[in-house]
Design a protein around this motif. Structure first.
Motif, PDB file in Angstrom:
ATOM      1  N   VAL A   1       0.826  -1.218   0.000  1.00  0.00           N
ATOM      2  CA  VAL A   1       0.000   0.000   0.000  1.00  0.00           C
ATOM      3  C   VAL A   1       0.860   1.268   0.000  1.00  0.00           C
ATOM      4  CG1 VAL A   1      -1.813   1.265   1.186  1.00  0.00           C
ATOM      5  CG2 VAL A   1      -1.872  -1.227   1.143  1.00  0.00           C
ATOM      6  N   ALA A   2       1.842   1.365   0.909  1.00  0.00           N
ATOM      7  CA  ALA A   2       2.651   2.582   0.997  1.00  0.00           C
ATOM      8  C   ALA A   2       3.441   2.812  -0.294  1.00  0.00           C
ATOM      9  CB  ALA A   2       3.592   2.496   2.196  1.00  0.00           C
ATOM     10  N   GLN A   3       3.960   1.729  -0.862  1.00  0.00           N
ATOM     11  CA  GLN A   3       4.742   1.902  -2.105  1.00  0.00           C
ATOM     12  C   GLN A   3       3.874   2.308  -3.286  1.00  0.00           C
ATOM     13  OE1 GLN A   3       8.842   0.278  -2.774  1.00  0.00           O
ATOM     14  NE2 GLN A   3       7.700  -1.591  -2.352  1.00  0.00           N
ATOM     15  N   VAL A   4       2.655   1.787  -3.334  1.00  0.00           N
ATOM     16  CA  VAL A   4       1.735   2.206  -4.392  1.00  0.00           C
ATOM     17  C   VAL A   4       1.529   3.715  -4.297  1.00  0.00           C
ATOM     18  CG1 VAL A   4      -0.703   2.193  -5.059  1.00  0.00           C
ATOM     19  CG2 VAL A   4       0.508   0.040  -4.808  1.00  0.00           C
ATOM     20  N   LEU A   5       1.374   4.216  -3.077  1.00  0.00           N
ATOM     21  CA  LEU A   5       1.162   5.649  -2.894  1.00  0.00           C
ATOM     22  C   LEU A   5       2.394   6.459  -3.271  1.00  0.00           C
ATOM     23  CD1 LEU A   5      -0.893   5.746   0.399  1.00  0.00           C
ATOM     24  CD2 LEU A   5      -1.650   6.301  -1.913  1.00  0.00           C
ATOM     25  N   ILE A   6       3.567   5.993  -2.836  1.00  0.00           N
ATOM     26  CA  ILE A   6       4.801   6.723  -3.168  1.00  0.00           C
ATOM     27  C   ILE A   6       4.986   6.759  -4.680  1.00  0.00           C
ATOM     28  CG2 ILE A   6       7.335   6.661  -3.042  1.00  0.00           C
ATOM     29  CD1 ILE A   6       7.099   5.613  -0.211  1.00  0.00           C
ATOM     30  N   GLY A   7       4.769   5.617  -5.328  1.00  0.00           N
ATOM     31  CA  GLY A   7       4.914   5.550  -6.775  1.00  0.00           C
ATOM     32  C   GLY A   7       3.932   6.476  -7.473  1.00  0.00           C
ATOM     33  N   ALA A   8       2.684   6.459  -7.050  1.00  0.00           N
ATOM     34  CA  ALA A   8       1.668   7.286  -7.695  1.00  0.00           C
ATOM     35  C   ALA A   8       1.978   8.765  -7.512  1.00  0.00           C
ATOM     36  CB  ALA A   8       0.297   6.955  -7.113  1.00  0.00           C
ATOM     37  N   LEU A   9       2.392   9.146  -6.306  1.00  0.00           N
ATOM     38  CA  LEU A   9       2.666  10.566  -6.042  1.00  0.00           C
ATOM     39  C   LEU A   9       3.901  11.050  -6.789  1.00  0.00           C
ATOM     40  CD1 LEU A   9       1.851  10.875  -2.250  1.00  0.00           C
ATOM     41  CD2 LEU A   9       0.604  11.894  -4.158  1.00  0.00           C
ATOM     42  N   THR A  10       4.910  10.180  -6.899  1.00  0.00           N
ATOM     43  CA  THR A  10       6.127  10.564  -7.621  1.00  0.00           C
ATOM     44  C   THR A  10       5.771  10.976  -9.053  1.00  0.00           C
ATOM     45  OG1 THR A  10       7.413   9.022  -6.298  1.00  0.00           O
ATOM     46  CG2 THR A  10       8.411   9.769  -8.349  1.00  0.00           C
ATOM     47  N   TYR A  11       4.811  10.268  -9.627  1.00  0.00           N
ATOM     48  CA  TYR A  11       4.405  10.596 -10.993  1.00  0.00           C
ATOM     49  C   TYR A  11       3.451  11.792 -11.030  1.00  0.00           C
ATOM     50  CZ  TYR A  11       1.988  10.304 -15.425  1.00  0.00           C
ATOM     51  OH  TYR A  11       1.436  10.619 -16.624  1.00  0.00           O
TER      52      TYR A  11
END
Ligand SMILES: [Cu+2]
Length: 868
Positions: free
Chosen positions: A332-342
């Motif tokens: 979950v946390a990595q999905v969020l980090i990845g999405a926000l980075t983009y």
């Protein structure tokens, strides 16, 4: 989730950008405020874990049930509109649903924390109603809508909503004790799976079909629609199988379900992997982070299937619990980090050049951060020593903090130049970024298991120096605390050596006193209560465990041995006997045998049919035993009549394995025919006239009688003496010994021959009237008929706090009202019977006992609860 997907980029033209429509933006801002509020509470919980008893549970539920649920409700509706090209749903109703969800979550969390089952029930019902409404909106939206190529993604959101409904009902059962000790672990596993794989996993997986190609900067492949349908069938179908099987306790079906879910996720990953090869991604950092997140999802599912496969489901609970860091931080946390980075550069940047600048900031050092985070998750997931776990925690947390710092930099730079749009979105992005950090912190708590390394030995609230110190071994297992009750003399210094023998974790909290940390299987801690001067209770603080029966009573006796006043007073005299725990609870649904004597019916001919049958009966708290019975109960039914009545007893032998007979002491006749042994299936009519009053025994007349009687074949015949006065209450108590073990086995018979019973009982069940007291009012007169059924021990019947003014024994009055003398016991040799009468002087708890204290402390005791 807290990401947002309305990039004003090339992809935006493919979906109608309804986000910009008036009103919607403000709504999303409000929703994000709620998400951030839940995350802040989750953070506060993590810092207060030393003092909060259910910190781990709260942190997980604040994060997943509070923050994630709010975000999923908002975004799944938002995306559904875009994907289906549908009309926007009514805004007021959307707001109402969101408010209901948040109110319900607040209710659930408060209810579990404060242990208010009614509130939990109302809140769960509200949550189910709100999510059902959400589901209905998602379904209706599909009707008549144009539908885009990615319309199947909405199916993931619908399935997720259905999963939350199931998960909420299961959660309610677990938190309120409705799951029961027997089904608890299976339902808990079902709850965890339906929530993590269903409510959280499905919408993320579905959204990735859209997000992944966007991040890579490629068009979706033509196969996407078809593959998305396939993935939904596999993951959704697998989840249904897994959850149903876990609830039912079918291990291999559960494994099959999880594997099917994993296969579905694998098909999606295969599509994503094919997409990668075509071109260099727009953001390598975002792509790699999303890829790693998906990898953890797959790894988590595989590990989950393996844990379920290697041992019985009751053992799987802790193993599945250890996967929490994988789900929360890895996925979950990595999905969020990845999405926000983009997404952050797209939302904040005004032109391609500035976007590139912002992206460079967010991506700086991403390879190091990503490596650290994933290594940290790996260390947390593996069963390694605590030191390594702490390293893992730091490795996972540091990149999250670093990402927050980068986000703040980007916001400061971006907002200044992004103009109007940027500034209005600032709280949204701040909230999202803060969320990422808080998630990792929540994971830290989740993984620490609330393992407070603080002092496990805390000072008790007792006052005065302890003269004697006692250490009691307390075990936690099978939703029970053993022993369930500890009797101590007032002022005793008490230490509890608490050991968890269960596959799942438990703790023990003493009211107003010390608490152990969560204990894994085999772990022990000692709680020092100091000098105990008042009754205390203790329980396991995990949600639902107290309600399911994990409680312990510490009862203070004054030095004279009487129980101190208190609501537990009616349990007085409960002791332990051999392996029996008489203070434990009877099984769910257990009913005491009624002790009231039914009034004599009209007429003088009394016909009774008695069937000799074997029955398994709960003969002591939690102890079931096969008994040989007359009519299915031991003692058999009480026969009641007047002098001169004729009794016609028909004995039917329904026991397929042995012969039985009957001997009714109240009659006088030649034994030859009436008391003969009849074979299985035969009938015998036993007719006698009750010529004389008294409290009589009846019992089986087949040899060896010691065994037939010792296994339960006895009962009472009450023949009222002429002119017997009416009283307010009339009770019958048949005293007997209890011999546990297989009826007729060498061990059990040896105990009978040596007169070493496992317990003594009134009306066949040890301690039953301690649990279910007889009731009376102050000033009322009560008559107690007592028959000593043995087979070997008589009784010295006494009621604490009363004097008998009437004693009738073996056919005559020893004492009658109006005489100056009083009586304290009714002594009966084996097979004798009689009655006593007394008036209760005032409200209170009057124990009745066999004053042979070996018998009383081993079950021959009960209570009359007298109200004012
Ligand atoms: Cu018998």
């Amino acid at each position: 989730m807290t990401s947002q997907l309305d990039p004003p980029s090339a992809t935006a033209s493919r979906y109608p950008n309804r986000f910009k429509q008036s009103g919607l933006k403000a709504r999303h801002l409000r929703a994000h405020t709620l998400v951030v509020a839940w995350l802040v509470l989750a953070l506060l919980t993590t810092t207060a874990q030393q003092t909060l008893p259910i910190a781990r549970w709260l942190a997980i539920h604040l994060f997943l049930l509070g923050a994630a649920t709010t975000a999923i409700v908002v975004w799944s509706e938002h995306f559904a509109v875009a994907l289906l090209h549908a009309k926007l749903p009514d805004e007021r109703w959307s707001d109402a649903r969101l408010a209901a969800v948040n109110l319900a979550v607040a209710g659930v969390l408060t209810g579990v924390w404060a242990d208010l089952p009614v509130l939990i029930g109302i809140a769960c019902a509200l949550l189910v109603a709100a999510i059902t409404a959400h589901l209905v909106v998602l379904v209706r939206m599909g009707r008549g809508a144009l539908g885009g190529r990615l319309a199947p993604i909405v199916g993931f959101y619908r399935a997720a909503a259905a999963a939350l409904v199931v998960g909420a009902v299961l959660g309610w059962m677990l938190a309120t004790g409705h799951a029961g000790p027997r089904y608890y672990s299976g339902l808990r596993l079902a709850h965890i799976h339906v929530m993590l794989l269903g409510w959280i996993g499905l919408p993320v997986l579905g959204t990735l079909f859209m997000l992944w190609p966007t991040v890579l900067g490629v068009r979706m492949t033509e196969r996407t629609t078809k593959v998305a349908r396939w993935v939904l069938s596999l993951t959704g179908g697998g989840l249904v199988i897994a959850v149903a099987a876990l609830a039912a306790g079918w291990r291999w079906a559960a494994v099959t379900g999880v594997v099917t879910y994993g296969a579905g996720a694998g098909v999606a990953v295969e599509l994503f992997a094919r997409t990668v090869r075509r071109r260099r991604p727009i953001s390598s950092a975002a792509a790699c982070t999303l890829g790693a997140a998906t990898g953890w999802l797959i790894a988590g599912v595989i590990a989950d299937a393996a844990i379920l496969a290697i041992g019985p489901l009751t053992e799987a609970s802790d193993g599945v619990g250890s996967l929490v860091p994988v789900w929360l931080a890895g996925f979950v946390a990595q999905v969020l980090i990845g999405a926000l980075t983009y997404l952050l550069p797209i939302v904040l940047g005004t032109g391609p050049k500035e976007r590139a600048t912002l992206r460079a900031v967010l991506e700086s050092g991403w390879l190091v951060r990503s490596t650290a985070l994933n290594a940290g998750v790996a260390l947390l997931a593996l069963p390694l020593p605590n030191v390594v776990g702490t390293v893992g925690l730091l490795l996972a947390a540091a990149p999250a903090v670093a990402f927050l710092a980068l986000t703040v930099r980007v916001l400061v730079r971006g907002v200044g130049r992004a103009g109007e749009g940027g500034s209005s979105r600032r709280p949204v992005l701040l909230g999202s970024a803060a969320g990422v950090v808080l998630i990792v912190l929540a994971v830290m708590v989740a993984n620490s298991g609330g393992s407070t390394d603080g002092p496990a030995v805390a000072a008790g609230t007792g006052n005065g120096a302890a003269t004697v110190t006692r250490t009691v071994n307390v075990t936690l297992a099978n939703m029970r605390i053993q022993p369930g009750r500890i009797d101590v003399t007032k002022g005793t210094g008490l230490k509890l050596k608490v050991t968890n023998k269960d596959a799942q974790r438990h703790d023990l909290k003493v009211d107003g006193g010390p608490t152990t940390p969560l204990l894994s299987r085999g772990e022990s801690r000692t709680l020092d209560l100091g000098a105990v001067t008042r009754n205390r209770t203790a329980w396991c603080t995990l949600p639902g465990h107290r309600a399911a029966g994990m409680t312990l009573a510490i009862v203070v006796k004054s030095s004279t041995g009487e129980t101190a006043a208190g609501h537990d007073g009616h349990m007085s005299m409960a002791g332990s006997s051999g392996g029996l725990d008489l203070a434990a609870d009877f099984s769910h649904g257990w009913k005491p045998r009624g002790a009231a004597l039914a009034p004599v019916a009209g007429g003088t001919l009394r016909r009774i049919e008695l069937h000799a049958v074997r029955r398994t009966i709960e003969v002591a708290p939690g102890v079931k035993q096969q008994m040989w019975t007359f009519g299915g109960t031991a003692p058999g039914p009480t026969l009641h009549g007047k002098v001169g009545d004729v009794f016609e007893v028909t004995l039917v032998n329904d026991d397929p394995t042995m012969g039985h007979g009957i001997d009714l002491h109240a009659g006088s006749l030649a034994p030859d025919q009436a008391m003969r042994t009849i074979r299985p299936g035969q009938r015998l009519v036993y007719r006698f006239r009750a010529d004389r009053a008294g409290a009589w025994l009846y019992h089986c007349s087949t040899a060896p009688m010691l065994q037939h009687m010792g296994n339960g074949m006895y009962g009472a015949v009450i023949i009222d003496p002429p002119g017997l006065a009416k009283v307010d209450h009339e009770y019958v108590l048949v005293s007997s010994e209890l011999y546990l073990g297989t009826p007729g086995s060498a061990v059990q018979v040896a105990k009978m021959r040596h007169d070493t019973p496992d317990a003594w009982a009134f009306n066949g069940v040890a301690a039953q009237y301690a649990k279910a007291p007889l009731m009376a009012k102050a000033g009322e007169r009560a008559r107690f008929w007592v028959v000593a059924a043995g087979p070997s021990d008589g009784i010295s019947f006494h009621i604490v706090g009363t004097v008998f003014d009437t004693v009738y024994k073996e056919g005559t009055y020893l004492l009658k009202p109006g005489r100056p003398g009083g009586s304290q016991v009714l002594d009966l040799a084996v097979a004798e019977g009689g009655f006593v009468e007394t008036t209760f002087p005032a409200g209170g708890h009057y124990s009745f006992v066999d004053h042979d204290m070996r018998h009383a402390e081993a079950g021959a005791m009960g209570m009359v609860e007298v109200s004012k």
